[in-house]
Design an enzyme around this catalytic site. Structure first.
Site, PDB file in Angstrom:
ATOM      1  CG  HIS A 127       8.861  33.901  31.258  1.00 61.95           C
ATOM      2  ND1 HIS A 127       7.928  34.716  31.867  1.00 61.95           N
ATOM      3  CD2 HIS A 127       9.286  34.571  30.157  1.00 61.95           C
ATOM      4  CE1 HIS A 127       7.792  35.833  31.196  1.00 61.95           C
ATOM      5  NE2 HIS A 127       8.593  35.768  30.139  1.00 61.95           N
ATOM      6  CD  GLU A 130      11.153  38.355  24.775  1.00 62.55           C
ATOM      7  OE1 GLU A 130      11.586  37.808  23.746  1.00 62.55           O
ATOM      8  OE2 GLU A 130       9.954  38.333  25.106  1.00 62.55           O
ATOM      9  N   GLY A 176       8.219  35.197  25.329  1.00 62.30           N
ATOM     10  CA  GLY A 176       7.128  35.325  24.368  1.00 62.30           C
ATOM     11  C   GLY A 176       7.562  35.683  22.960  1.00 62.30           C
TER      12      GLY A 176
END
Length: 205
Positions: free
Chosen positions: A8, A83, A150
């Site tokens: 993102h 996430e 991430g």
């Protein structure tokens, strides 16, 4: 088949160095611009038949919607792409992490995982990420594009290509950057490009 894994765009918590995890944080104006630039770049590489799947968190969904809009397709949401949960570390400053959990912070820096209340460990993240991407890859006939985060992207890709999880064998994606993988069969993956951004497209792999 080709599979793109996209992170993102930037959020305010990214700017402040705060761990977001399962917290739902929106894109900044800069993050929206990053998502738009990545959408434009990927639209020049991919077909409208590309299947776009996203984490349910708003920062990923908005990035995915920008990409899908540029491709002229729709997004699909998959909870398994969210996430990693950071538990007690979500939303606190690096200084607060250091002072409250010095040993855990050192373990996290060394191995990427820590014994913190609510912290989702590698094995769980890898299992759900690999399951999701393999399942979607089986279902689609063209290119698959996954928008995620991430840590979950890194651990998921390590799982797909068989890299160990006991240390950081693969770096994180930058905001709105992507990796390209090739899948020949279930469990048979190659990481072709990593951490690509629109401005790096002309560089050699």
């Amino acid at each position: 088949m080709e599979v793109y894994v996209v992170r993102h765009g930037q959020t305010e918590w990214n700017v402040k160095g705060l761990l977001q995890g399962s917290s739902d944080v929106e894109l900044t104006d800069a993050g929206q611009a990053q998502a738009a630039a990545t959408a434009t770049a990927l639209a020049g590489l991919l077909e409208a038949t590309t299947t776009v799947v996203t984490s349910p968190l708003v920062r990923a969904r908005d990035t995915a919607d920008a990409i899908a809009g540029a491709l002229g397709t729709q997004t699909h949401v998959d909870e398994r792409l969210r996430e990693r949960a950071y538990g007690a570390w979500e939303g606190i400053t690096p200084e607060e992490r250091e002072s409250g959990w010095p040993e855990e912070v050192e373990a996290w820096r060394t191995y990427g995982s820590a014994d913190v209340p609510g912290f989702e460990h590698h094995d769980f993240v890898r299992a759900r990420m690999v399951e999701s991407i393999e399942e979607w890859a089986e279902r689609v006939t063209g290119t698959l594009l996954v928008v995620t985060h991430g840590s979950s992207a890194r651990v998921g890709m390590q799982g797909l290509v068989g890299l160990p999880l006991d240390h950081r064998t693969l770096g994180n994606l930058g905001n709105a950057a992507w990796s390209r993988l090739t899948r020949r069969a279930h469990g048979d993956w190659t990481l072709e490009r990593h951490n690509v951004m629109p401005e790096t497209l002309g560089e050699r792999p």
